[in-house]
Design an enzyme around this catalytic site. Sequence first.
Site, short mmCIF file in Angstrom:
data_model
loop_
_atom_site.label_atom_id
_atom_site.label_comp_id
_atom_site.label_asym_id
_atom_site.label_seq_id
_atom_site.Cartn_x
_atom_site.Cartn_y
_atom_site.Cartn_z
CG ASP A 137 -1.96 1.02 1.26
OD1 ASP A 137 -2.84 0.93 0.38
OD2 ASP A 137 -1.94 1.90 2.13
CD GLU A 165 14.61 -14.63 5.09
OE1 GLU A 165 13.57 -15.05 5.64
OE2 GLU A 165 15.27 -13.67 5.53
C1 BGC Z 1 -5.44 2.21 -0.59
C2 BGC Z 1 -6.61 3.01 -0.14
C3 BGC Z 1 -6.28 3.57 1.23
C4 BGC Z 1 -4.94 4.32 1.24
C5 BGC Z 1 -4.42 4.51 2.62
C6 BGC Z 1 -4.39 3.24 -0.69
O1 BGC Z 1 -3.91 3.69 -1.76
O2 BGC Z 1 -5.64 1.53 -1.81
O3 BGC Z 1 -7.78 2.26 -0.12
O4 BGC Z 1 -7.27 4.46 1.62
O5 BGC Z 1 -3.95 3.62 0.56
O6 BGC Z 1 -4.01 3.31 3.17
#
Ligand code: BGC
Length: 561
Positions: free
Chosen positions: A217, A266
Amino acid sequence: MTDALLADTETRPVDPAATWWRQAAVYQIYPRSFADANGDGLGDIPGVLSRADYLAELGIDAVWLSPFYPSALADGGYDVADYRNIDPRLGTLSDFDAMVTALHERDIRVVVDIVPNHTSDLHEWFQEALRAGRGSAARERYIFREGAGADGELPPTDWVSAFGGPAWTRVDDGQWYLHSFAREQPDLNWAHPEVREDFLTTLRFWSDRGVDGFRIDVAHMLTKDLTEPLPSREELAQIPRDGNHPLLDRDDVHEVYAEWRSVFNEYDPPRTAVAEAWVETPERRAKYASAEGLGQAFNFDLLEADFDAAQFHRIIDENLEQARTTGSSTTWVLSNHDVTRHATRYGLPPLGGRPVKQGVEWVAAGGPAEQLDREGGLRRARAATLFMLALPGSAYLYQGEELGLHEVAEISPEERQDPAFFRGGEFDGLGRDGCRVPLPWTGEGASFGFGAGGAHLPQPEWFARYAVDAESADPASTLSLYREALRLRHRLQSGETLEWTDTGRADVLRFTRPNGWQAVANFGTEPFDLGDDAADAVLASSPLIGTSLPAETTVWIAPQI
Ligand code: BGC
Protein backbone atom coordinates in the site's frame (compact mmCIF):
# COMPACT_ATOMS: atom_id res chain seq x y z
CA MET A 1 18.97 -9.91 -10.77
CA THR A 2 17.66 -12.86 -8.79
CA ASP A 3 16.82 -16.12 -10.53
CA ALA A 4 13.17 -15.69 -9.68
CA LEU A 5 12.94 -12.56 -11.72
CA LEU A 6 15.22 -13.63 -14.47
CA ALA A 7 12.65 -14.83 -16.94
CA ASP A 8 13.48 -14.63 -20.58
CA THR A 9 10.81 -12.28 -21.81
CA GLU A 10 10.89 -13.72 -25.32
CA THR A 11 10.22 -17.35 -24.41
CA ARG A 12 8.29 -19.24 -21.78
CA PRO A 13 9.69 -18.76 -18.27
CA VAL A 14 12.12 -21.47 -17.21
CA ASP A 15 10.70 -22.00 -13.75
CA PRO A 16 6.94 -21.49 -13.72
CA ALA A 17 6.75 -21.86 -9.93
CA ALA A 18 8.93 -18.79 -9.46
CA THR A 19 7.55 -16.70 -12.29
CA TRP A 20 3.84 -17.34 -12.02
CA TRP A 21 3.19 -13.67 -11.38
CA ARG A 22 4.62 -12.40 -14.66
CA GLN A 23 1.48 -12.97 -16.71
CA ALA A 24 -1.01 -13.84 -14.00
CA ALA A 25 -4.65 -12.81 -13.86
CA VAL A 26 -5.01 -11.60 -10.28
CA TYR A 27 -8.47 -11.11 -8.79
CA GLN A 28 -8.81 -8.52 -6.03
CA ILE A 29 -11.08 -9.48 -3.16
CA TYR A 30 -12.34 -6.77 -0.85
CA PRO A 31 -13.05 -9.27 1.94
CA ARG A 32 -15.72 -7.36 3.82
CA SER A 33 -17.84 -7.21 0.67
CA PHE A 34 -17.18 -10.54 -1.04
CA ALA A 35 -19.14 -13.25 0.82
CA ASP A 36 -20.47 -13.39 4.36
CA ALA A 37 -20.43 -16.87 5.90
CA ASN A 38 -21.79 -16.01 9.37
CA GLY A 39 -24.61 -13.68 8.39
CA ASP A 40 -23.41 -10.63 10.30
CA GLY A 41 -23.49 -8.40 7.22
CA LEU A 42 -19.71 -8.26 6.83
CA GLY A 43 -17.89 -10.50 4.36
CA ASP A 44 -15.32 -12.80 5.95
CA ILE A 45 -12.56 -15.32 5.38
CA PRO A 46 -14.85 -18.39 5.60
CA GLY A 47 -16.94 -16.57 2.96
CA VAL A 48 -13.94 -16.53 0.63
CA LEU A 49 -13.37 -20.23 1.36
CA SER A 50 -17.01 -20.98 0.55
CA ARG A 51 -16.50 -19.42 -2.89
CA ALA A 52 -13.25 -21.21 -3.74
CA ASP A 53 -14.98 -23.16 -6.51
CA TYR A 54 -16.38 -19.96 -7.97
CA LEU A 55 -12.88 -18.51 -8.09
CA ALA A 56 -11.52 -21.69 -9.71
CA GLU A 57 -14.28 -21.67 -12.29
CA LEU A 58 -13.61 -18.02 -13.03
CA GLY A 59 -10.13 -19.09 -14.09
CA ILE A 60 -7.94 -16.60 -12.26
CA ASP A 61 -4.37 -17.43 -11.26
CA ALA A 62 -4.25 -15.59 -7.94
CA VAL A 63 -6.34 -13.62 -5.50
CA TRP A 64 -5.20 -10.46 -3.77
CA LEU A 65 -7.06 -9.82 -0.53
CA SER A 66 -7.42 -6.24 0.65
CA PRO A 67 -6.78 -5.96 4.43
CA PHE A 68 -8.58 -8.45 6.68
CA TYR A 69 -6.61 -7.49 9.81
CA PRO A 70 -8.13 -6.21 13.06
CA SER A 71 -9.25 -2.69 12.31
CA ALA A 72 -11.74 -0.09 13.48
CA LEU A 73 -12.54 0.48 9.78
CA ALA A 74 -11.73 4.16 9.79
CA ASP A 75 -10.45 3.56 6.24
CA GLY A 76 -12.02 0.29 5.10
CA GLY A 77 -9.36 -1.82 6.86
CA TYR A 78 -6.37 0.22 5.66
CA ASP A 79 -6.08 1.27 9.29
CA VAL A 80 -4.44 -1.85 10.69
CA ALA A 81 -4.44 -2.46 14.43
CA ASP A 82 -2.49 -5.74 14.33
CA TYR A 83 -0.56 -6.82 11.25
CA ARG A 84 -0.29 -10.46 12.27
CA ASN A 85 -3.88 -11.36 13.00
CA ILE A 86 -7.36 -11.55 11.50
CA ASP A 87 -10.20 -9.20 12.41
CA PRO A 88 -12.32 -11.44 14.70
CA ARG A 89 -15.41 -10.39 12.72
CA LEU A 90 -13.74 -11.89 9.64
CA GLY A 91 -12.49 -15.14 11.14
CA THR A 92 -9.42 -16.63 12.73
CA LEU A 93 -5.92 -17.54 11.66
CA SER A 94 -7.03 -21.14 11.23
CA ASP A 95 -9.82 -19.96 8.90
CA PHE A 96 -7.14 -18.13 6.98
CA ASP A 97 -4.99 -21.28 6.75
CA ALA A 98 -7.99 -23.29 5.55
CA MET A 99 -8.69 -20.66 2.88
CA VAL A 100 -5.08 -20.71 1.66
CA THR A 101 -5.13 -24.51 1.48
CA ALA A 102 -8.40 -24.54 -0.46
CA LEU A 103 -7.13 -21.93 -2.93
CA HIS A 104 -3.78 -23.64 -3.38
CA GLU A 105 -5.56 -26.95 -4.04
CA ARG A 106 -7.23 -25.15 -6.92
CA ASP A 107 -3.94 -23.69 -8.20
CA ILE A 108 -4.86 -20.20 -7.06
CA ARG A 109 -2.05 -18.19 -5.45
CA VAL A 110 -2.71 -15.86 -2.51
CA VAL A 111 -1.50 -12.26 -2.27
CA VAL A 112 -2.13 -10.17 0.86
CA ASP A 113 -2.05 -6.43 1.43
CA ILE A 114 0.68 -4.84 3.54
CA VAL A 115 0.03 -1.31 4.81
CA PRO A 116 3.39 0.08 5.94
CA ASN A 117 3.00 3.85 5.76
CA HIS A 118 0.67 4.07 8.75
CA THR A 119 -0.93 1.96 11.45
CA SER A 120 -4.34 2.34 13.04
CA ASP A 121 -4.45 4.67 16.03
CA LEU A 122 -5.58 1.54 17.91
CA HIS A 123 -2.30 -0.26 17.17
CA GLU A 124 -0.52 -1.08 20.44
CA TRP A 125 2.47 1.05 19.40
CA PHE A 126 0.34 4.15 18.97
CA GLN A 127 -1.56 3.54 22.17
CA GLU A 128 1.80 3.17 23.94
CA ALA A 129 3.03 6.37 22.32
CA LEU A 130 -0.01 8.25 23.60
CA ARG A 131 0.50 6.96 27.14
CA ALA A 132 4.26 7.42 27.20
CA GLY A 133 4.14 11.13 26.46
CA ARG A 134 6.46 13.61 24.74
CA GLY A 135 10.09 12.77 24.40
CA SER A 136 9.46 9.04 24.99
CA ALA A 137 10.98 6.25 22.93
CA ALA A 138 7.47 5.07 22.05
CA ARG A 139 6.74 8.36 20.25
CA GLU A 140 9.83 7.86 18.10
CA ARG A 141 8.07 5.12 16.14
CA TYR A 142 5.68 7.75 14.80
CA ILE A 143 6.10 11.35 13.69
CA PHE A 144 5.35 13.61 16.65
CA ARG A 145 6.22 17.33 16.60
CA GLU A 146 5.56 20.40 18.69
CA GLY A 147 2.98 22.74 17.22
CA ALA A 148 3.47 26.24 15.87
CA GLY A 149 2.04 29.41 17.45
CA ALA A 150 2.76 30.90 20.86
CA ASP A 151 1.53 27.81 22.73
CA GLY A 152 2.00 25.22 20.04
CA GLU A 153 -1.71 25.47 19.35
CA LEU A 154 -1.27 25.42 15.57
CA PRO A 155 -0.26 22.36 13.52
CA PRO A 156 3.49 22.23 12.75
CA THR A 157 2.72 22.84 9.05
CA ASP A 158 -0.29 23.60 6.86
CA TRP A 159 -0.09 20.22 5.11
CA VAL A 160 -3.39 18.53 4.26
CA SER A 161 -4.18 14.84 4.44
CA ALA A 162 -5.27 12.79 1.42
CA PHE A 163 -8.80 12.70 2.86
CA GLY A 164 -8.94 16.45 3.44
CA GLY A 165 -8.35 18.51 6.57
CA PRO A 166 -5.02 18.96 8.36
CA ALA A 167 -2.40 16.23 8.12
CA TRP A 168 -1.61 16.77 11.83
CA THR A 169 -3.73 15.97 14.87
CA ARG A 170 -3.04 17.20 18.39
CA VAL A 171 -2.93 14.78 21.31
CA ASP A 172 -3.86 15.51 24.93
CA ASP A 173 -0.43 16.66 26.05
CA GLY A 174 -0.23 19.18 23.22
CA GLN A 175 2.05 17.43 20.71
CA TRP A 176 0.93 16.81 17.15
CA TYR A 177 1.33 13.66 15.03
CA LEU A 178 1.45 13.37 11.25
CA HIS A 179 -1.14 11.38 9.32
CA SER A 180 -1.03 11.46 5.54
CA PHE A 181 -4.51 9.87 5.47
CA ALA A 182 -7.24 9.81 8.17
CA ARG A 183 -6.43 10.99 11.68
CA GLU A 184 -6.93 7.35 12.74
CA GLN A 185 -3.96 6.43 10.53
CA PRO A 186 -0.78 7.84 12.13
CA ASP A 187 2.27 7.70 9.83
CA LEU A 188 5.11 5.47 10.99
CA ASN A 189 8.67 6.70 11.27
CA TRP A 190 10.60 4.60 8.76
CA ALA A 191 13.92 5.89 10.05
CA HIS A 192 13.27 3.80 13.17
CA PRO A 193 14.98 0.36 13.23
CA GLU A 194 12.16 -1.26 15.19
CA VAL A 195 9.64 -0.21 12.56
CA ARG A 196 11.80 -1.74 9.86
CA GLU A 197 12.38 -4.92 11.83
CA ASP A 198 8.72 -5.38 12.67
CA PHE A 199 7.64 -5.35 9.03
CA LEU A 200 10.24 -8.01 8.23
CA THR A 201 8.60 -10.12 10.95
CA THR A 202 5.20 -9.50 9.39
CA LEU A 203 6.41 -10.49 5.92
CA ARG A 204 7.84 -13.72 7.33
CA PHE A 205 4.70 -14.37 9.37
CA TRP A 206 2.46 -14.45 6.29
CA SER A 207 5.06 -16.09 4.06
CA ASP A 208 5.37 -18.90 6.62
CA ARG A 209 1.61 -19.37 6.40
CA GLY A 210 1.92 -20.01 2.67
CA VAL A 211 1.11 -16.58 1.30
CA ASP A 212 2.62 -16.28 -2.19
CA GLY A 213 2.94 -12.52 -2.50
CA PHE A 214 2.22 -9.05 -1.18
CA ARG A 215 0.56 -5.89 -2.45
CA ILE A 216 2.28 -2.90 -0.88
CA ASP A 217 0.00 0.00 0.00
CA VAL A 218 1.21 3.50 -0.95
CA ALA A 219 4.70 2.08 -1.41
CA HIS A 220 6.03 5.51 -2.42
CA MET A 221 5.29 7.24 0.88
CA LEU A 222 7.20 5.42 3.64
CA THR A 223 10.45 7.34 4.04
CA LYS A 224 10.42 11.05 4.77
CA ASP A 225 12.91 13.85 5.27
CA LEU A 226 11.49 15.94 8.09
CA THR A 227 14.51 18.13 8.68
CA GLU A 228 13.46 21.47 10.18
CA PRO A 229 12.35 23.96 9.02
CA LEU A 230 9.57 22.01 7.37
CA PRO A 231 8.35 23.43 4.06
CA SER A 232 4.88 24.89 3.72
CA ARG A 233 2.25 23.17 1.62
CA GLU A 234 2.87 25.59 -1.20
CA GLU A 235 6.62 25.04 -1.04
CA LEU A 236 6.09 21.27 -1.01
CA ALA A 237 4.10 21.48 -4.22
CA GLN A 238 7.05 23.20 -5.92
CA ILE A 239 9.62 20.57 -4.99
CA PRO A 240 10.29 18.18 -7.87
CA ARG A 241 9.51 14.55 -7.24
CA ASP A 242 12.90 13.38 -8.38
CA GLY A 243 13.83 11.18 -5.45
CA ASN A 244 14.54 13.99 -2.98
CA HIS A 245 11.03 15.26 -2.27
CA PRO A 246 10.56 15.37 1.53
CA LEU A 247 7.47 13.16 1.51
CA LEU A 248 6.93 11.36 -1.77
CA ASP A 249 8.74 8.78 -3.87
CA ARG A 250 12.09 9.27 -2.17
CA ASP A 251 15.06 7.28 -3.43
CA ASP A 252 15.83 6.06 0.08
CA VAL A 253 12.58 4.07 0.20
CA HIS A 254 14.31 1.52 -2.01
CA GLU A 255 16.66 0.65 0.85
CA VAL A 256 13.57 -0.64 2.65
CA TYR A 257 12.52 -2.72 -0.33
CA ALA A 258 16.01 -4.15 -0.82
CA GLU A 259 15.71 -5.54 2.72
CA TRP A 260 12.27 -6.90 1.94
CA ARG A 261 13.60 -8.56 -1.20
CA SER A 262 16.09 -10.51 0.86
CA VAL A 263 13.20 -11.78 3.00
CA PHE A 264 11.16 -12.72 -0.09
CA ASN A 265 14.14 -14.65 -1.40
CA GLU A 266 14.41 -16.72 1.79
CA TYR A 267 11.45 -18.66 0.40
CA ASP A 268 11.16 -21.18 -2.37
CA PRO A 269 9.64 -20.04 -4.59
CA PRO A 270 10.51 -16.47 -3.62
CA ARG A 271 7.55 -14.42 -2.46
CA THR A 272 6.42 -11.74 -4.87
CA ALA A 273 5.38 -8.15 -4.34
CA VAL A 274 3.61 -5.47 -6.31
CA ALA A 275 3.93 -1.81 -5.39
CA GLU A 276 1.04 0.59 -5.29
CA ALA A 277 3.14 3.61 -6.13
CA TRP A 278 1.48 6.76 -7.47
CA VAL A 279 4.57 8.31 -8.99
CA GLU A 280 5.08 10.84 -11.72
CA THR A 281 6.84 8.99 -14.50
CA PRO A 282 7.25 5.43 -15.78
CA GLU A 283 10.97 5.80 -14.95
CA ARG A 284 10.20 6.50 -11.30
CA ARG A 285 7.78 3.56 -11.26
CA ALA A 286 10.47 1.26 -12.67
CA LYS A 287 12.46 1.58 -9.46
CA TYR A 288 9.69 -0.17 -7.52
CA ALA A 289 9.52 -2.91 -10.13
CA SER A 290 13.23 -3.61 -9.93
CA ALA A 291 14.37 -7.17 -9.26
CA GLU A 292 16.37 -5.90 -6.27
CA GLY A 293 13.22 -4.36 -4.84
CA LEU A 294 9.56 -5.29 -4.91
CA GLY A 295 9.76 -6.81 -8.40
CA GLN A 296 6.54 -5.43 -9.85
CA ALA A 297 4.60 -2.15 -9.71
CA PHE A 298 1.06 -1.25 -10.60
CA ASN A 299 0.59 0.71 -13.75
CA PHE A 300 -2.61 2.71 -13.40
CA ASP A 301 -2.35 4.34 -16.82
CA LEU A 302 -5.24 2.45 -18.43
CA LEU A 303 -7.37 3.09 -15.37
CA GLU A 304 -6.78 6.81 -15.81
CA ALA A 305 -7.45 6.79 -19.54
CA ASP A 306 -10.61 7.18 -21.54
CA PHE A 307 -11.96 4.45 -23.80
CA ASP A 308 -9.85 5.74 -26.63
CA ALA A 309 -7.63 3.95 -29.15
CA ALA A 310 -4.82 6.53 -29.20
CA GLN A 311 -4.56 6.62 -25.40
CA PHE A 312 -4.58 2.81 -25.14
CA HIS A 313 -1.96 2.48 -27.88
CA ARG A 314 0.42 4.98 -26.29
CA ILE A 315 0.01 3.56 -22.79
CA ILE A 316 0.58 -0.02 -23.93
CA ASP A 317 3.74 0.92 -25.84
CA GLU A 318 5.17 2.97 -22.98
CA ASN A 319 4.60 0.29 -20.40
CA LEU A 320 5.86 -2.62 -22.47
CA GLU A 321 9.00 -0.63 -23.16
CA GLN A 322 9.35 0.10 -19.46
CA ALA A 323 8.90 -3.56 -18.55
CA ARG A 324 11.52 -4.52 -21.12
CA THR A 325 14.09 -2.22 -19.54
CA THR A 326 13.37 -3.25 -15.91
CA GLY A 327 13.07 -6.99 -16.58
CA SER A 328 9.78 -6.97 -14.69
CA SER A 329 6.46 -7.61 -16.36
CA THR A 330 3.89 -4.91 -16.69
CA THR A 331 0.55 -4.79 -14.88
CA TRP A 332 -2.84 -3.69 -16.16
CA VAL A 333 -5.69 -2.40 -14.04
CA LEU A 334 -9.08 -1.02 -15.05
CA SER A 335 -10.85 -1.10 -11.67
CA ASN A 336 -10.02 -1.43 -7.99
CA HIS A 337 -11.49 -0.57 -4.58
CA ASP A 338 -10.40 3.09 -4.85
CA VAL A 339 -11.98 4.20 -8.11
CA THR A 340 -15.33 4.33 -9.89
CA ARG A 341 -15.96 1.01 -11.64
CA HIS A 342 -14.90 1.09 -15.28
CA ALA A 343 -18.35 0.15 -16.65
CA THR A 344 -19.59 3.39 -15.08
CA ARG A 345 -16.57 5.51 -16.02
CA TYR A 346 -17.00 4.55 -19.65
CA GLY A 347 -20.70 5.41 -19.47
CA LEU A 348 -19.94 8.99 -18.43
CA PRO A 349 -18.52 11.88 -20.45
CA PRO A 350 -14.79 11.31 -21.14
CA LEU A 351 -12.42 12.18 -18.32
CA GLY A 352 -10.27 14.23 -20.66
CA GLY A 353 -7.33 14.13 -18.27
CA ARG A 354 -9.43 14.74 -15.14
CA PRO A 355 -8.23 12.56 -12.25
CA VAL A 356 -10.17 9.34 -12.24
CA LYS A 357 -10.74 9.52 -8.50
CA GLN A 358 -13.20 12.31 -9.23
CA GLY A 359 -15.17 10.25 -11.74
CA VAL A 360 -18.15 10.23 -9.39
CA GLU A 361 -18.51 13.97 -9.32
CA TRP A 362 -21.44 13.81 -11.77
CA VAL A 363 -23.59 12.53 -8.92
CA ALA A 364 -21.95 14.53 -6.17
CA ALA A 365 -22.66 17.67 -8.09
CA GLY A 366 -26.30 16.61 -8.33
CA GLY A 367 -25.72 15.74 -11.98
CA PRO A 368 -28.62 14.07 -13.80
CA ALA A 369 -28.53 10.28 -13.63
CA GLU A 370 -29.28 10.31 -17.40
CA GLN A 371 -25.68 11.32 -17.87
CA LEU A 372 -24.82 7.67 -17.29
CA ASP A 373 -25.15 5.48 -20.36
CA ARG A 374 -25.34 2.12 -18.56
CA GLU A 375 -25.46 -0.06 -21.63
CA GLY A 376 -22.76 1.81 -23.51
CA GLY A 377 -20.54 1.88 -20.44
CA LEU A 378 -20.76 -1.86 -20.04
CA ARG A 379 -20.22 -2.51 -23.75
CA ARG A 380 -17.04 -0.42 -23.65
CA ALA A 381 -15.94 -2.00 -20.37
CA ARG A 382 -16.26 -5.50 -21.86
CA ALA A 383 -14.27 -4.42 -24.92
CA ALA A 384 -11.55 -2.78 -22.83
CA THR A 385 -11.26 -5.79 -20.52
CA LEU A 386 -11.01 -8.28 -23.36
CA PHE A 387 -8.32 -6.14 -24.96
CA MET A 388 -6.46 -5.82 -21.66
CA LEU A 389 -6.58 -9.57 -21.03
CA ALA A 390 -4.81 -10.20 -24.34
CA LEU A 391 -1.86 -7.98 -23.41
CA PRO A 392 1.49 -9.28 -22.19
CA GLY A 393 1.97 -8.93 -18.43
CA SER A 394 -0.34 -9.45 -15.51
CA ALA A 395 -3.93 -8.27 -15.29
CA TYR A 396 -5.52 -7.20 -12.01
CA LEU A 397 -9.30 -7.60 -11.85
CA TYR A 398 -11.54 -6.22 -9.13
CA GLN A 399 -14.37 -8.26 -7.61
CA GLY A 400 -17.68 -7.61 -9.30
CA GLU A 401 -16.25 -6.40 -12.60
CA GLU A 402 -16.70 -9.97 -13.89
CA LEU A 403 -20.43 -9.38 -13.39
CA GLY A 404 -20.31 -6.07 -15.26
CA LEU A 405 -21.33 -4.22 -12.11
CA HIS A 406 -21.78 -0.50 -12.23
CA GLU A 407 -20.84 1.85 -9.42
CA VAL A 408 -23.64 2.10 -6.84
CA ALA A 409 -24.64 5.74 -6.44
CA GLU A 410 -27.75 5.06 -4.34
CA ILE A 411 -26.17 5.17 -0.88
CA SER A 412 -27.50 7.74 1.55
CA PRO A 413 -25.04 9.93 3.47
CA GLU A 414 -25.99 8.09 6.69
CA GLU A 415 -25.07 4.76 5.14
CA ARG A 416 -21.74 5.86 3.72
CA GLN A 417 -18.52 4.66 5.39
CA ASP A 418 -15.63 6.05 3.40
CA PRO A 419 -13.67 8.84 5.10
CA ALA A 420 -13.15 10.24 1.63
CA PHE A 421 -16.87 11.05 1.51
CA PHE A 422 -16.95 12.74 4.90
CA ARG A 423 -13.67 14.58 4.71
CA GLY A 424 -13.22 15.21 1.01
CA GLY A 425 -9.60 15.61 0.05
CA GLU A 426 -8.22 14.18 -3.15
CA PHE A 427 -10.96 11.51 -3.39
CA ASP A 428 -13.63 14.05 -4.31
CA GLY A 429 -17.29 13.40 -4.80
CA LEU A 430 -19.08 10.47 -3.26
CA GLY A 431 -16.01 8.63 -2.08
CA ARG A 432 -15.34 4.97 -2.69
CA ASP A 433 -18.28 3.12 -1.14
CA GLY A 434 -20.01 2.73 -4.52
CA CYS A 435 -17.51 0.14 -5.72
CA ARG A 436 -17.40 -1.63 -2.34
CA VAL A 437 -21.03 -2.74 -2.09
CA PRO A 438 -21.35 -6.47 -1.24
CA LEU A 439 -21.55 -8.73 -4.29
CA PRO A 440 -24.85 -10.19 -5.55
CA TRP A 441 -24.61 -13.98 -5.72
CA THR A 442 -28.30 -14.77 -6.23
CA GLY A 443 -31.11 -12.76 -7.81
CA GLU A 444 -33.25 -13.24 -4.73
CA GLY A 445 -32.88 -13.76 -1.02
CA ALA A 446 -31.32 -11.83 1.81
CA SER A 447 -28.57 -9.53 0.57
CA PHE A 448 -28.69 -11.21 -2.87
CA GLY A 449 -26.94 -14.27 -1.48
CA PHE A 450 -24.04 -12.30 -0.01
CA GLY A 451 -24.93 -13.81 3.38
CA ALA A 452 -27.83 -14.94 5.49
CA GLY A 453 -28.19 -11.47 7.00
CA GLY A 454 -27.99 -7.98 5.59
CA ALA A 455 -25.21 -6.20 3.77
CA HIS A 456 -23.02 -3.55 5.42
CA LEU A 457 -23.58 -1.23 2.46
CA PRO A 458 -27.00 -1.12 0.75
CA GLN A 459 -27.40 -3.11 -2.46
CA PRO A 460 -29.66 -1.54 -5.12
CA GLU A 461 -32.50 -3.49 -6.70
CA TRP A 462 -30.78 -3.59 -10.07
CA PHE A 463 -28.12 -5.87 -8.53
CA ALA A 464 -30.53 -8.82 -9.18
CA ARG A 465 -29.80 -8.62 -12.91
CA TYR A 466 -26.07 -8.94 -12.28
CA ALA A 467 -26.23 -11.79 -9.76
CA VAL A 468 -23.84 -14.70 -10.21
CA ASP A 469 -26.68 -17.25 -10.59
CA ALA A 470 -28.39 -15.23 -13.33
CA GLU A 471 -25.17 -14.60 -15.21
CA SER A 472 -23.93 -18.20 -14.88
CA ALA A 473 -27.02 -19.35 -16.77
CA ASP A 474 -26.54 -16.84 -19.58
CA PRO A 475 -23.83 -17.50 -22.19
CA ALA A 476 -23.98 -13.83 -23.26
CA SER A 477 -23.38 -12.50 -19.74
CA THR A 478 -20.30 -10.62 -18.64
CA LEU A 479 -19.47 -13.48 -16.26
CA SER A 480 -19.50 -15.96 -19.15
CA LEU A 481 -17.26 -13.60 -21.13
CA TYR A 482 -14.72 -13.37 -18.27
CA ARG A 483 -14.75 -17.16 -17.72
CA GLU A 484 -14.14 -17.88 -21.37
CA ALA A 485 -11.51 -15.15 -21.69
CA LEU A 486 -9.61 -16.35 -18.62
CA ARG A 487 -9.76 -19.95 -19.87
CA LEU A 488 -8.45 -19.01 -23.33
CA ARG A 489 -5.91 -16.59 -21.84
CA HIS A 490 -3.81 -19.53 -20.71
CA ARG A 491 -3.39 -20.47 -24.36
CA LEU A 492 -3.02 -16.91 -25.57
CA GLN A 493 -0.26 -15.90 -23.14
CA SER A 494 3.18 -16.50 -24.61
CA GLY A 495 6.34 -14.39 -24.84
CA GLU A 496 5.85 -11.01 -23.22
CA THR A 497 5.66 -9.06 -26.45
CA LEU A 498 3.20 -8.04 -29.10
CA GLU A 499 3.35 -6.76 -32.63
CA TRP A 500 0.97 -4.08 -33.88
CA THR A 501 -0.70 -4.29 -37.28
CA ASP A 502 -1.87 -1.17 -39.04
CA THR A 503 -5.63 -1.44 -39.44
CA GLY A 504 -5.97 1.63 -41.63
CA ARG A 505 -8.23 3.12 -38.97
CA ALA A 506 -7.08 5.30 -36.08
CA ASP A 507 -9.88 3.99 -33.87
CA VAL A 508 -9.15 0.28 -34.44
CA LEU A 509 -6.17 -1.39 -32.74
CA ARG A 510 -4.83 -4.80 -33.65
CA PHE A 511 -1.91 -6.80 -32.32
CA THR A 512 -0.47 -10.30 -32.56
CA ARG A 513 1.21 -12.22 -29.74
CA PRO A 514 4.32 -14.36 -30.44
CA ASN A 515 2.22 -17.54 -30.71
CA GLY A 516 -0.06 -16.02 -33.33
CA TRP A 517 -3.05 -15.07 -31.18
CA GLN A 518 -4.51 -11.72 -32.14
CA ALA A 519 -6.73 -9.14 -30.51
CA VAL A 520 -8.59 -6.49 -32.49
CA ALA A 521 -10.40 -3.69 -30.69
CA ASN A 522 -12.79 -1.31 -32.35
CA PHE A 523 -12.90 1.79 -30.17
CA GLY A 524 -14.92 3.67 -32.77
CA THR A 525 -18.57 3.98 -33.65
CA GLU A 526 -18.39 2.41 -37.13
CA PRO A 527 -18.08 -1.37 -37.72
CA PHE A 528 -14.74 -2.78 -38.90
CA ASP A 529 -14.56 -5.57 -41.47
CA LEU A 530 -12.43 -8.54 -40.33
CA GLY A 531 -12.66 -10.32 -43.69
CA ASP A 532 -11.53 -13.98 -43.62
CA ASP A 533 -10.15 -13.61 -40.08
CA ALA A 534 -13.69 -13.57 -38.77
CA ALA A 535 -13.76 -17.35 -39.29
CA ASP A 536 -11.02 -17.76 -36.66
CA ALA A 537 -12.66 -15.52 -34.07
CA VAL A 538 -12.85 -17.39 -30.78
CA LEU A 539 -14.28 -14.76 -28.46
CA ALA A 540 -15.80 -11.31 -28.82
CA SER A 541 -17.02 -8.78 -26.27
CA SER A 542 -20.19 -8.20 -28.36
CA PRO A 543 -21.40 -10.58 -31.12
CA LEU A 544 -19.82 -10.18 -34.57
CA ILE A 545 -22.22 -9.34 -37.35
CA GLY A 546 -21.15 -11.50 -40.27
CA THR A 547 -17.48 -10.64 -40.77
CA SER A 548 -17.87 -7.29 -39.17
CA LEU A 549 -16.54 -6.23 -35.77
CA PRO A 550 -19.19 -3.91 -34.31
CA ALA A 551 -18.48 -0.56 -32.72
CA GLU A 552 -16.87 -0.65 -29.27
CA THR A 553 -16.06 -4.34 -29.47
CA THR A 554 -12.94 -6.49 -29.08
CA VAL A 555 -12.37 -9.87 -30.69
CA TRP A 556 -9.72 -12.55 -30.15
CA ILE A 557 -8.54 -14.47 -33.17
CA ALA A 558 -6.78 -17.81 -32.69
CA PRO A 559 -3.95 -18.87 -35.00
CA GLN A 560 -4.55 -21.52 -37.64
CA ILE A 561 -2.80 -24.71 -36.50
C1 BGC B 1 -5.44 2.21 -0.59
C2 BGC B 1 -6.61 3.01 -0.14
C3 BGC B 1 -6.28 3.57 1.23
C4 BGC B 1 -4.94 4.32 1.24
C5 BGC B 1 -4.42 4.51 2.62
C6 BGC B 1 -4.39 3.24 -0.69
O1 BGC B 1 -3.91 3.69 -1.76
O2 BGC B 1 -5.64 1.53 -1.81
O3 BGC B 1 -7.78 2.26 -0.12
O4 BGC B 1 -7.27 4.46 1.62
O5 BGC B 1 -3.95 3.62 0.56
O6 BGC B 1 -4.01 3.31 3.17
